[in-house]
Each structure stands twice: as structure tokens, then as C-alpha cells.
Scaffold this active site. Structure first.
Site, PDB file in Angstrom:
ATOM      1  N   GLU A 110      61.373  52.983   6.586  1.00 41.01           N
ATOM      2  CA  GLU A 110      61.798  54.336   6.995  1.00 41.01           C
ATOM      3  C   GLU A 110      61.157  55.406   6.124  1.00 41.01           C
ATOM      4  OE1 GLU A 110      63.426  52.424   5.055  1.00 41.01           O
ATOM      5  OE2 GLU A 110      64.722  53.520   3.667  1.00 41.01           O
ATOM      6  N   HIS A 140      60.440  49.770   2.081  1.00 38.88           N
ATOM      7  CA  HIS A 140      61.205  50.735   2.891  1.00 38.88           C
ATOM      8  C   HIS A 140      60.371  51.230   4.075  1.00 38.88           C
ATOM      9  CE1 HIS A 140      64.869  51.704   0.509  1.00 38.88           C
ATOM     10  NE2 HIS A 140      64.144  51.217  -0.482  1.00 38.88           N
ATOM     11  N   CYS A 200      65.774  46.650   1.621  1.00 30.92           N
ATOM     12  CA  CYS A 200      66.009  46.827   0.189  1.00 30.92           C
ATOM     13  C   CYS A 200      67.409  46.360  -0.210  1.00 30.92           C
ATOM     14  CB  CYS A 200      65.700  48.261  -0.234  1.00 30.92           C
ATOM     15  SG  CYS A 200      65.588  48.436  -2.026  1.00 30.92           S
TER      16      CYS A 200
END
Lengths: 169, 256
Positions: free
Chosen positions: B221, B219, B89
Site C-alpha cells: 500500500e 508494504h 507487515c
């Protein structure tokens, strides 16, 4: 007809400060930077007064608590420090950075559908920078600042709108 | 073989460093969160992750101020040694603004421009479908080519674009486009909401030619455990699709 508005911050502008520090860290000799949000409106002549009045009084692009707004109608140097064409001690360049297609359809819809102002045909927005430099080859420095930091050629474009003579020249 | 040491580079304004470090640790690597100005502590790690957030408050353009920071020169040198570098990002925006992605020349060759979205100007977050288009880089080797996975996006400036003639064809030809935005069946539809930001060729992630540097807007994560994935709470801590980004990174380091 076309009318242009510059919207600045009454409080210190963090973007301006960070940009200036970054340019100096890159050894680009810029003495000062000033930034405004820039809007241009293509309108029917009879709508001018209503648009000018409404845009400054509703909290859409100008928040009176933190912004000031200036119509930039002519190319004369100005003595107001907040004016884009302010004549300082050093010469400066007025630069407009916009997206390759700067049309702002969202704002146009707000003006026509929420503020109910007719006669606005087209709206564009961008960022206006006043860049002062002590260097003789000022324009070269300005282009360097643009290429290295202030614009990305893959989706933006810039126009140098003019040079403002410095009072110390 | 000791734990591989990964540096998570934190710039002021970032906010995903802890969950990124958690993901790295959860796959068996160690993670050090290194601040942008701790220059002496940057070099010497086995790999690097630039996490998401708003470095320098996205001033001027997302990622550009961080991209001019001295720490990025060190990361460039580490990348030249073949170490894996992942930008997520805001980290992806930094890699693109620094010229490391796609990294074909020393200039900035692309942009992650403001989203084009028919309803919202600026920041937009949602879950998207992604098709894995290339498995030949350090971060996608544990996926199957053509597999469709879900991950979240959350950005205002993520539209991959370029004015370099022939660049996108080159990226396609060389397998440098790692992920594309698609519908749930893996079809690349250019319209919203399937392409959530108007990216050229639906590009969601790009690597360099060597495959050791990748910039991705989604993302991983935040799609690490199934409990993070909408409608999957009962599966709790079982692996979700984003986990394999970090596992692939680990695998690439163990190969060396």
C-alpha cells in the site's frame, strides 16, 4: 566470572499486564507475572566493580527515571517485591526466555568502545519472567504459558531457573 | 457483480488501516475497517486484510497477542472457506504467530524473528528489491514470475525463520514462497543490504498451500502510486508495483 543484572520498570509494565490478560483469556491459570530485562556479562574479575558502577550510572541499559536494576548474585529467596526471587504467598517459577543465540554484540561494542570498559568478554540478553500460579501442577502451567505466548521455539529458547517456594505453602 | 467487500481488521496499535483501505477501494473493491472487538461484524466479508502497525504495541513479540485474539479464530474459519486473507507487515506477523502461515499443521511452524542487521538493532526501514517467486496465489497472479519489483519494508521483527526440518524446502517445492529479497537484478544474495533482515532463503512473503492466505513483510500500500516510489514523483498517480497485490486479490474474487 559471570555477573547477572535484572532491569525492571518503576512504572506499570504494559507488557506484563497484557501478557497476564492474554494468558487468562487463554484459560491458563497464572496468578501473577513479573518481567525484567536480563543481562549477563562474562568479565575479567578485576573489572567487576567498574562494570557494576558504570552500567548503573550511564543511560544505556538502565534509565534511572524509569528503571531499577538489581544484581542477581545468589539463589536465595528475597523479601523485596521487585526482586526476581521474591517469595510471595504463592509458589512461583523464574524463567529466562532468550533468543537461540542470546549474544548481544551491539551492547558489547557499546561497553568496550563507548564506555571504554575493557575485560568484558561476552554479553547475553533475554527476558526474565516470574510466573506465579495457584495450581499444584505449577510447572505444567508455566510451560503452557511459555508455549502458548511467552516464547516462540523457532527462534527462542527458555530455561526454568528455579521454583520459589510460596510463603503460603 | 457488486463490489467485493473487504474487511480491514484493525487491532489497537495498528497504523496502516486507512492507506490499506484506500488501496482496496482504489482497485474497485469496498473496504470496511473493522475493530478487533467488533466480532459480530467480521464474518461475511469476501476477503480480509490485516494491515501493518504495532498491534498491542508489539508486547511480548510482534503479532503474538493479536494472534491469540478471538477475532483471529473467525478469520481462520473464513480462510478455511477459501476466502483471501492478506497480512501486511504486522498483519503478516499475526498470520505467522496464529499458525495460518504456512498453515501446514495447526501448530505455529515459523517465526518472524528480530532482524539481523550488522548496523542497527531493532526497527529498520528501507526500499527493497523483491523477486516474484510464485504467481499461483490470490495476491500475485497479475505479476510475472521472476519479475523484480520495489516496495518498502519497515519493521524490527521480520526475519522469516523456522526450526521445522524440511519446511523451507517444502515451501519452495510447493511454490508457497511468493516473494524473495534480491538485488536489483533479481539475484538472491543472503548478505545485507540485499537481504535486509536475515530471512531464511531471503523469504519476504509466504502463502499457505491453497494460495488464499499470504503473509508479506513489504508494504504494497506504500508502493501503490508512482509518486510514493523514490525518484518517480513526476509519474504521479500512475500505478506502482504494490497495486497489483490488491488487483490480484480482486481478480481472485471475481473468478469465484
Amino acid at each position: 566470572m559471570l555477573i547477572e543484572l535484572a532491569v525492571g520498570l518503576k512504572v506499570p509494565d504494559n507488557v506484563e499486564i497484557t501478557a497476564l490478560r492474554t494468558l487468562r483469556a487463554l484459560s491458563i491459570n497464572v496468578a501473577s507475572l513479573k518481567r525484567w530485562e536480563y543481562y549477563s556479562f562474562e568479565i575479567d574479575e578485576n573489572m567487576e566493580e567498574q562494570l557494576r558502577e558504570t552500567l548503573l550510572s550511564v543511560d544505556v541499559i538502565v534509565n534511572a527515571n524509569k528503571n531499577y536494576a538489581l544484581w542477581i548474585d545468589n539463589e536465595q529467596a528475597d523479601m523485596d517485591k521487585n526482586h526476581p526471587r521474591y517469595m510471595g504467598r504463592l509458589p512461583s517459577f523464574l524463567v529466562l526466555v532468550e533468543e537461540q543465540d542470546p549474544a548481544d554484540e551491539h551492547l558489547l561494542r557499546i561497553i568496550s568502545e563507548r564506555l571504554l570498559i575493557g575485560g568484558v568478554k561476552h554479553v547475553e540478553r533475554g527476558t526474565l519472567w516470574r510466573i506465579s500460579t495457584p495450581e499444584k501442577e505449577g510447572e505444567g502451567i508455566v510451560r503452557q504459558a511459555l508455549e502458548q505466548l511467552l516464547f516462540n521455539r523457532h527462534y527462542q529458547k527458555y530455561k526454568i531457573l528455579g521454583k520459589i517456594r510460596g510463603g503460603g505453602e | 457483480m457488486g463490489n467485493k467487500r473487504i474487511a480491514v481488521i484493525y487491532f489497537p496499535g495498528m497504523n496502516c488501516e486507512n492507506e490499506t483501505a484506500h488501496a482496496i477501494r482504489a482497485v474497485g473493491m469496498s473496504a470496511d475497517i473493522i475493530r478487533w472487538n467488533m466480532l459480530d461484524e467480521v464474518a461475511g466479508h469476501d476477503g480480509y486484510v490485516l494491515p501493518g502497525g504495532w498491534s498491542y504495541e508489539d508486547r511480548v513479540r510482534a503479532g503474538v497477542v493479536a494472534a491469540r485474539d478471538p477475532v483471529v479464530s473467525i478469520i481462520k474459519e473464513e480462510a478455511e472457506e477459501g476466502k483471501p486473507i492478506l497480512g501486511i507487515c504486522n498483519g503478516a506477523q499475526i498470520l505467522v504467530e496464529s499458525g495460518m502461515i504456512p498453515g501446514i499443521s495447526s501448530n505455529v511452524q515459523a517465526a518472524l524473528a528480530p532482524n539481523i542487521n550488522p548496523f542497527i538493532r531493532g526497527y529498520y526501514c528501507t526500499w527493497v528489491h523483491l523477486r516474484i517467486s510464485s504467481v499461483s496465489n490470490a495476491f500475485t497472479s497479475l505479476y510475472k514470475k521472476g519479475e523484480v519489483v520495489r516496495m518498502p519494508i519497515a519493521h524490527g521483527e521480520g526475519r522469516f525463520t523456522t526450526t521445522e526440518e524440511g519446511l523451507v524446502d517444502y515451501l519452495e517445492e510447493k511454490g508457497m514462497i511468493s516473494m524473495k529479497y534480491t538485488d536489483k537484478n533479481g539475484h538472491t544474495l543472503s548478505s545485507f543490504p540485499f537481504n535486509p533482515n536475515g530471512a531464511l532463503n531471503n523469504i519476504a512473503a509466504v502463502s499457505n498451500e491453497e494460495g488464499n492466505v499470504m503473509a508479506m513483510m513489504p508494504h504494497p500500500e506504500r508502493a501503490f502510486y508512482m509518486r510514493q516510489v523514490p525518484c518517480s514523483h513526476k509519474e504521479g498517480l500512475s500505478p506502482a508495483p504494490g497495486r497489483r497485490i490488491f488487483e490480484s486479490m480482486k481478480k481472485s474474487l471475481e473468478k469465484d
